[in-house]
Design a protein around this motif. Structure first.
Motif, PDB file in Angstrom:
ATOM      1  N   PHE A   1       1.228   1.596   7.726  1.00  0.00           N
ATOM      2  CA  PHE A   1       1.185   2.793   6.894  1.00  0.00           C
ATOM      3  C   PHE A   1       1.369   4.039   7.747  1.00  0.00           C
ATOM      4  N   SER A   2       0.653   4.089   8.869  1.00  0.00           N
ATOM      5  CA  SER A   2       0.746   5.262   9.742  1.00  0.00           C
ATOM      6  C   SER A   2       2.135   5.401  10.332  1.00  0.00           C
TER       7      SER A   2
ATOM      8  N   GLY B   1       2.100   2.956   2.460  1.00  0.00           N
ATOM      9  CA  GLY B   1       3.200   2.853   3.409  1.00  0.00           C
ATOM     10  C   GLY B   1       4.351   2.028   2.878  1.00  0.00           C
TER      11      GLY B   1
ATOM     12  N   LEU C   1      -8.841   2.982  11.087  1.00  0.00           N
ATOM     13  CA  LEU C   1      -8.869   2.280   9.796  1.00  0.00           C
ATOM     14  C   LEU C   1      -8.017   1.022   9.785  1.00  0.00           C
TER      15      LEU C   1
ATOM     16  N   TYR D   1     -13.311  -3.784   5.588  1.00  0.00           N
ATOM     17  CA  TYR D   1     -11.861  -3.961   5.508  1.00  0.00           C
ATOM     18  C   TYR D   1     -11.127  -2.910   6.339  1.00  0.00           C
ATOM     19  N   PHE D   2     -11.730  -1.726   6.490  1.00  0.00           N
ATOM     20  CA  PHE D   2     -11.097  -0.641   7.236  1.00  0.00           C
ATOM     21  C   PHE D   2     -11.840  -0.359   8.542  1.00  0.00           C
TER      22      PHE D   2
ATOM     23  N   HIS E   1      -2.311  10.550  11.578  1.00  0.00           N
ATOM     24  CA  HIS E   1      -1.860   9.204  11.236  1.00  0.00           C
ATOM     25  C   HIS E   1      -2.082   8.228  12.388  1.00  0.00           C
TER      26      HIS E   1
ATOM     27  N   ALA F   1      -4.310   4.853  12.132  1.00  0.00           N
ATOM     28  CA  ALA F   1      -3.826   3.539  12.563  1.00  0.00           C
ATOM     29  C   ALA F   1      -4.872   2.813  13.394  1.00  0.00           C
TER      30      ALA F   1
ATOM     31  N   ASP G   1       0.850  -1.174   0.000  1.00  0.00           N
ATOM     32  CA  ASP G   1       0.000   0.000   0.000  1.00  0.00           C
ATOM     33  C   ASP G   1       0.893   1.233   0.000  1.00  0.00           C
TER      34      ASP G   1
ATOM     35  N   LEU H   1      -4.656   0.633   9.891  1.00  0.00           N
ATOM     36  CA  LEU H   1      -3.481   0.739   9.029  1.00  0.00           C
ATOM     37  C   LEU H   1      -2.271   1.152   9.865  1.00  0.00           C
TER      38      LEU H   1
END
Length: 407
Positions: free
Chosen positions: A348-349, A127, A343, A283-284, A336, A340, A125, A345
């Motif tokens: 990525f964050s 990140g 969502l 998914y998120f 971010h 995290a 993704d 993630l």
């Protein structure tokens, strides 16, 4: 108003590796993000990057033959070789995060990231893309000046020199034995892959060039660490570090500016409802209750949507004002952190927070380091000794001679 002499500016850029604390933070941050991701996906590694993945070895080979991307996983389609590469990526990430032999580990970290990500390009993704780029830039930074095992080893070498009262300046410090061994092993590995023909072209030139620079630097430093040639090498290394750090900063600004201007063109961002929709995707939604709580407040959704666009578009322009930049920097890091959690993630964050850290002010990072040191001292008070302050190293080995580190 005091004007800075252009000569002083040149001396600063060539005489020092700027941003030692910032480069240490991004080293720790990106290595931690990649290491934690590999550990979390360890049970799924074969499906993500290995022989059991939907992106088969033959398909990856056809793609790489066209784009020339580097990946060690294309050297063999065996399961054993995949396990070796995956384990090497784990180990190099952990050692670079700790700052052990950062010059060698920075190159191995880059090889591990490129090998896995280029093997299955559809598994990442945003990140992962950031880590992909930053792993290349880190190989050209002196990211172990502080907060590293290399810096601690150099400080201990200076203490040993002071206690032993060594007469000759060229003999300062204990001779390093681990560095030459790593350098010879790296040369042996390069010889093998060169003979096998699995790597060619530009990447082979890069790897042999880095290996030769390490050996040449060590030889010059061993013979006379105070010679003009040694000082010239320091100037070149400082220029490479400062240029790489500038590229990292430009990359972070480009990421935010591009994301912000693309969002402006989207109708959902224009009407302030864009944040609403990912909160309702399974998914998120690791915490559906939190997502529903935020989505139920239309005013909050609108403020977050518009605020995200405003911060991303404005951030590159705030670099000219330190106070405004610091405020927006805190806002982006908090954003971010929320991403995290809400969502799901985290990596990525963490990668984006690590990229943001290059803009953190040095006094804050020094205080942060002091807080961590005091917390560590309190935790290990029974066994901890007096802390040492990292400083210039006394002697370099061929492994230490890459342009990625100066303690």
């Amino acid at each position: 108003m005091n004007r800075i002499d252009p000569i002083d500016r040149i001396d600063r850029v060539t005489g020092f590796a700027l941003g030692p604390y910032q480069s240490a933070v991004i080293r720790i941050g990106f290595c931690a993000a990649w290491l934690l991701f590999l550990l979390r996906e360890f049970p799924n590694r074969h499906e993500l990057y290995g022989p059991d993945g939907p992106w088969s070895w033959d398909m990856a080979q056809q793609l790489i033959a066209g784009n020339g991307a580097f990946t060690a996983l294309m050297w063999s389609d065996g399961r054993v070789w995949f396990e070796i590469v995956y384990a090497a990526a784990l180990v190099s990430s952990a050692l670079l995060m700790l700052g052990w032999r950062t010059r060698t580990m920075s190159v191995l970290f880059m090889i591990g990231v490129l090998s896995l990500q280029n093997r299955s390009i559809f598994m990442g993704d945003g990140g992962d893309n950031v880590i992909h780029l930053m792993s290349i830039y880190l190989a050209f930074t002196r990211c172990g000046q502080v907060w590293s095992l290399d810096a601690r080893r150099a400080a201990r070498a200076r203490e040993h020199s002071a206690h032993e009262h060594i007469a000759r300046e060229s003999d300062i410090g204990r001779p390093d034995r681990v560095g030459p061994v790593l350098w010879w092993l790296a040369g042996l590995g390069l010889s093998v892959i060169t003979f096998m023909g699995v790597v060619s072209g530009g990447w082979l030139v890069v790897f042999w060039g880095l290996w030769a620079v390490q050996g040449l630097w060590w030889a010059v430093n061993r013979r006379d660490p105070y010679s003009e040639l040694r000082q010239l090498f320091d100037v070149i290394a400082n220029l490479a570090h400062n240029a790489a750090l500038l590229v990292i900063m430009a990359e972070a600004c480009l990421i935010y500016a591009t994301a912000g201007w693309y969002k402006i063109q989207g109708s959902r961002w224009q009407d302030g409802t864009a944040v609403y929709y990912p909160l309702h995707l399974d998914y998120f939604s690791p915490w559906p209750a939190l997502g529903d709580l935020l989505a139920s407040h239309g005013l909050m959704v609108m403020l977050v949507s518009y605020g995200t666009v405003a911060v991303q578009v404005a951030f590159p322009f705030t670099l000219f004002n330190r106070r405004v930049k610091n405020v927006l920097l805190v806002a982006m890091m908090c954003e971010h952190a929320v991403i995290a959690v809400l969502l799901g993630l985290p990596f990525f964050s963490l990668a984006m927070i690590a990229a943001d850290a290059v803009f953190l002010p040095t006094p804050f990072l020094k205080r942060l380091g002091g807080w961590v040191a005091r917390a560590r001292g309190g935790l290990f008070s029974r066994t901890a000794g007096a802390p040492t302050v990292p400083g210039p190293r006394a002697e370099e080995s061929p492994e230490q001679a890459h342009v990625g580190f100066t303690p």
